[in-house]
Design a protein around this motif. Structure first.
Motif, PDB file in Angstrom:
ATOM      1  N   ILE A 169       0.831  -1.131  -0.139  1.00  0.00           N
ATOM      2  CA  ILE A 169       0.016  -0.028  -0.136  1.00  0.00           C
ATOM      3  C   ILE A 169       1.049   1.322   0.039  1.00  0.00           C
ATOM      4  CG2 ILE A 169      -1.639   1.135   1.476  1.00  0.00           C
ATOM      5  CD1 ILE A 169      -2.841  -1.011   0.146  1.00  0.00           C
ATOM      6  N   THR A 170       0.414   2.325  -0.516  1.00  0.00           N
ATOM      7  CA  THR A 170       1.104   3.469  -0.766  1.00  0.00           C
ATOM      8  C   THR A 170       0.497   4.355   0.734  1.00  0.00           C
ATOM      9  OG1 THR A 170       0.947   3.555  -3.130  1.00  0.00           O
ATOM     10  CG2 THR A 170       1.291   5.518  -1.851  1.00  0.00           C
ATOM     11  N   TRP A 171       1.595   4.661   1.379  1.00  0.00           N
ATOM     12  CA  TRP A 171       1.246   5.269   2.644  1.00  0.00           C
ATOM     13  C   TRP A 171       2.176   6.806   2.566  1.00  0.00           C
ATOM     14  CZ3 TRP A 171      -1.284   3.046   6.724  1.00  0.00           C
ATOM     15  CH2 TRP A 171      -1.479   1.707   6.607  1.00  0.00           C
TER      16      TRP A 171
ATOM     17  N   LEU B   7      -2.891   7.700   4.744  1.00  0.00           N
ATOM     18  CA  LEU B   7      -2.981   7.212   3.504  1.00  0.00           C
ATOM     19  C   LEU B   7      -4.449   7.524   2.974  1.00  0.00           C
ATOM     20  CD1 LEU B   7      -4.334   3.402   3.438  1.00  0.00           C
ATOM     21  CD2 LEU B   7      -4.352   4.878   5.484  1.00  0.00           C
TER      22      LEU B   7
ATOM     23  N   GLU C 171      -6.533   7.254  -3.444  1.00  0.00           N
ATOM     24  CA  GLU C 171      -5.191   7.326  -4.157  1.00  0.00           C
ATOM     25  C   GLU C 171      -4.603   5.762  -4.234  1.00  0.00           C
ATOM     26  OE1 GLU C 171      -2.394  10.581  -2.577  1.00  0.00           O
ATOM     27  OE2 GLU C 171      -1.795   8.848  -1.617  1.00  0.00           O
ATOM     28  N   ASN C 172      -4.769   5.030  -3.371  1.00  0.00           N
ATOM     29  CA  ASN C 172      -4.475   3.735  -3.504  1.00  0.00           C
ATOM     30  C   ASN C 172      -4.838   2.719  -4.592  1.00  0.00           C
ATOM     31  OD1 ASN C 172      -2.363   2.506  -1.668  1.00  0.00           O
ATOM     32  ND2 ASN C 172      -3.313   3.929  -0.322  1.00  0.00           N
ATOM     33  N   CYS C 173      -6.346   3.253  -4.949  1.00  0.00           N
ATOM     34  CA  CYS C 173      -6.856   2.584  -5.887  1.00  0.00           C
ATOM     35  C   CYS C 173      -6.729   3.263  -7.540  1.00  0.00           C
ATOM     36  CB  CYS C 173      -8.311   2.520  -5.717  1.00  0.00           C
ATOM     37  SG  CYS C 173      -8.655   1.214  -4.463  1.00  0.00           S
TER      38      CYS C 173
ATOM     39  N   ARG D   2      -1.973   6.060  -7.906  1.00  0.00           N
ATOM     40  CA  ARG D   2      -0.619   5.460  -7.607  1.00  0.00           C
ATOM     41  C   ARG D   2      -0.328   4.577  -9.095  1.00  0.00           C
ATOM     42  NH1 ARG D   2       0.611   0.230  -4.360  1.00  0.00           N
ATOM     43  NH2 ARG D   2      -1.514  -0.694  -4.042  1.00  0.00           N
TER      44      ARG D   2
ATOM     45  N   MET E 228      -7.094  -1.871   3.848  1.00  0.00           N
ATOM     46  CA  MET E 228      -6.538  -1.835   2.558  1.00  0.00           C
ATOM     47  C   MET E 228      -5.482  -2.985   2.290  1.00  0.00           C
ATOM     48  SD  MET E 228      -8.086   0.293   0.567  1.00  0.00           S
ATOM     49  CE  MET E 228      -7.200   0.302  -0.905  1.00  0.00           C
TER      50      MET E 228
ATOM     51  N   SER F  81      -7.050  -1.494  -6.189  1.00  0.00           N
ATOM     52  CA  SER F  81      -5.626  -1.338  -5.580  1.00  0.00           C
ATOM     53  C   SER F  81      -4.397  -2.153  -6.117  1.00  0.00           C
ATOM     54  CB  SER F  81      -5.609  -1.606  -3.928  1.00  0.00           C
ATOM     55  OG  SER F  81      -5.376  -3.077  -3.825  1.00  0.00           O
TER      56      SER F  81
END
Ligand code: WT7
Length: 663
Positions: free
Chosen positions: A62-64, A87, A91-93, A96, A292, A332
């Motif tokens: 996951i992007t933190w 997070l 944005e993670n879905c 990124r 997530m 994601s």
């Protein structure tokens, strides 16, 4: 007040045995990210020794925006995962994927029931979500505010969910098949400030007037300030001025970029209502970071997802399966999600197979109840289509009876595709027990073993572990990242329902009770025996309904079966089976068939499970997610009136027909 059924006093007798074993097909594991059986065994050992470290490792997926300070803070029965981390789920879905080639691949391939199609690339989906996010912010919606979504399976439902996530609003999706009363109760329980809906939805060629149902609900929902309406019908209707706006007007005027704020890992992502044993809706609360991580990890491990797949999950976004495995999990991972609006048998019983063939779907995820319907309609329908693109099949929702598993394997998977039978719950957020495709040998009817990082056991009422093949209660013994955090507005109900059966005791953490009966076989595979509330006690033996039903369905004439107990002076309880027959399985001599089926069960599992009565029905009462409502059948056979909550019942006429059969 929280209500709660007490769990079993004794263990549950297991009467079904299934010996077939399917080793993973050659070549499947080439792309699997775990690798091979040895690597999986090593992963399991490491994860068992330190589940938190395992999940910390997975959290790298996951992007933190800000790293967490502490992976797990556990104050029984409240967990916080990735504490201090920040997070944004949307944005993670979306965002990124925008700096790689994934940007221009299809995120969503949508097919309307009328065969209209829309494809949204990641870039396009991102722009739509940004526009919607601006529109919601223009209404003054703040982080933590609740937005209700009452829609069918249209792309805007996904856009709306992700737009909420983007601005930190908590969404509560109410299944579009629910009544206006159910919608009203859920809006009021969650205090939603905004409703997103559509004018009409389509189901089996007919229009379902969602807006009118919503308008009725909105007469008694003081918290709602704004309503956003997606137009699906060419006939534009009148909306309520001041409160309502058309989506295409309100959303389109905003720009397709939006600076997303980062939220706490424990920021509430959504509330999803699930049926409890009382009429009061039970709002299951899920948060952001742990959820997530859980769905991203299982998307990889269980579905072996890669950007090259076309992934088709037949659930509705109104269920947890839709949340976790249509929206947050696959997106994601940069997957291509096929989303279908309508019924599986419209215009014909081969609609799914037609979709799979045309879109070259590679992963197909559905429910046992659907598979039994496909069986009932006949294998000529899938046979008309080229299903060679499929490489992996999945099921979820209830125990899959071995007959249905074998059919799925043979007719849909053409003997080639592994089947992942996935056990989990609205409450668990993501998959808990499932095979790793290409590695775990499967057996028809079991979800196999808990995933690495998930600690479960089958125990007796006193908490001691059951022996191999001894039926008991399925518990989760260590917190997991996707777990529910509470029941909205009723933490006491959360404690009572899930944590009171196996409380913290000397030398033991409290455990989460799933409500399911299960047994573990000698290989450690978990066999779900059904909800403990449905267990029937016959002559001192406690039987899981799933097993008796499975035996009935293994008869070639039977399509579906539900077994419940009726109080009986002699045996304590008598078993009553409700049976629907396969298409074309009409019989003149219903008494003879009754005897045949009773004897069939006696042969399959033994005399003790032989139903005292077999009743034939056109259909069984089900929830809209396809679960048989045995509670209603119990009330019918006990001669009482159906009194409990029926707002989740799919089709009231079924109940009427069954009642009429009583007389
Ligand atoms: C209950 C949870 C998870 C999304 C769909 C249902 C039963 C679910 C399986 C399975 C045997 C299963 C259990 C569970 N269940 N999957 N693979 N094998 N039983 O979510 O409505 O929250 O229901 O469904 O009884 O507790 P849900």
């Amino acid at each position: 007040m929280a209500t709660k059924k007490s769990v079993t006093q004794q263990s549950i007798s297991s009467v079904l045995s299934e010996e077939r074993l399917f080793p993973p097909p050659d070549g499947f594991s080439e792309r699997n990210s775990i690798g091979n059986a040895r690597a999986l065994a090593r992963l399991r050992t490491q994860a068992a020794a330190n589940p938190v470290a395992f999940w910390e490792e997975q959290a790298q997926r996951i992007t933190w925006r800000k790293p967490w300070r502490r992976a797990l803070q556990w104050k029984h029965p409240h967990a916080q995962w990735f504490v201090g981390g920040k997070l944004n789920a949307a944005e993670n879905c979306l965002d990124r994927h925008l700096d790689s080639w994934v940007r221009t691949k299809a995120a969503l391939i949508w097919e309307g029931e009328d065969a209209s199609q829309r494809t949204l690339t990641y870039q396009q989906l991102h722009a739509e979500v940004c526009r919607c996010a601006h529109a919601l912010q223009a209404y003054g919606i703040q982080p933590g505010d609740v937005v209700a979504i009452y829609m069918g399976m249209v792309p805007e439902a996904v856009i709306a969910m992700l737009a909420c996530a983007r601005i930190g609003a908590t969404h509560t999706v109410v299944f579009g098949g629910f009544s206006s009363d159910a919608l009203r109760d859920r809006i009021n329980d969650s205090n939603a400030v905004c409703l997103i809906t559509q004018d009409v939805a389509f189901r089996r060629g007919a229009e379902v007037d969602l807006y009118s149902a919503a308008a009725t609900a909105l007469k008694k929902t003081p918290s709602i300030r704004n309503v956003l309406v997606v137009q699906r019908s060419p006939l534009q209707r009148r909306l309520k001025p001041g409160r309502d706006e058309w989506w295409h007007q309100a959303v389109a005027r905003h720009e397709g970029s939006h600076a997303a704020q980062a939220f706490d890992a424990e920021h509430p992502l959504f509330i999803l209502y699930t049926s409890g044993s009382t009429g009061k809706p039970k709002g299951i609360c899920h948060t952001t970071g742990g959820y997530m991580v859980h769905v991203a990890t299982t998307m990889d491990y269980v579905f072996d997802i890669s950007p090259r797949d076309v992934y088709f999950c037949t659930a509705d976004v109104g269920w947890i399966t839709g949340h976790s495995y249509i929206v947050y999990g696959p997106l994601s991972q940069g997957a291509t999600v096929l989303m279908y609006e309508g019924a599986p048998n419209y215009p014909g019983p081969d609609r799914f197979w037609d979709i799979i063939a045309r879109h070259r779907v590679s992963i197909f995820y559905t429910a046992p109840t659907a598979i039994r319907a496909f069986m009932k309609w006949g294998e000529q329908w899938p046979k008309r289509h080229d299903l060679s693109s499929l490489r992996l099949l999945g099921t979820v929702g209830e125990p899959i009876n071995p007959e249905a598993w074998m059919w799925y394997h043979r007719v849909i998977g053409q003997g080639r595709c592994p089947i992942v039978d996935t056990w989990w719950q609205t409450e668990t957020g993501g998959i808990m027990i499932a095979p790793i495709p290409g590695i775990t040998p499967t057996k028809p009817g079991t979800a196999t073993m808990p995933l690495p990082g998930i600690v479960v056991d089958v125990v007796r009422k006193d908490g001691t572990s059951c022996k191999a093949n001894e039926g008991g209660l399925l518990v989760v013994q260590h917190p997991w990242p996707g777990m529910l955090r509470t029941v909205h507005g009723d933490d006491e109900r959360y404690r009572q329902t899930y944590w009171s059966d196996f409380p913290k005791a000397r030398g033991r953490e409290g455990w989460y009770f799933t409500g399911d009966g299960a047994r573990r076989d000698a290989d450690g595979y978990v066999w779900i025996m059904g909800r403990v509330d449905d267990v029937v006690n016959v002559s001192g033996h406690r039987l899981g309904t799933a097993e008796v039903e499975s035996a009935l369905v293994s008869h070639p004439l039977v399509a579906e079966a539900a077994v419940v107990a009726r109080p009986d002076v002699v045996k304590g309880n008598a078993l009553v089976a409700f049976v629907t027959l396969k298409a074309g399985a009409g019989t003149d001599d219903i008494d003879a068939l009754r005897t045949t089926l009773r004897n069939h069960v006696a042969v399959e599992i033994g005399h003790i499970a032989k139903p005292d009565d077999v009743r034939f029905a056109e259909a069984l009462p089900k929830t809209r997610s396809g679960k048989i409502m045995r509670r209603l059948l119990r009330e019918i056979v006990s001669g009482g009136t159906v009194s409990g909550d029926t707002t989740t019942l799919e089709d009231f006429s079924v109940l009427e027909a069954l009642r009429a059969g009583e007389e």
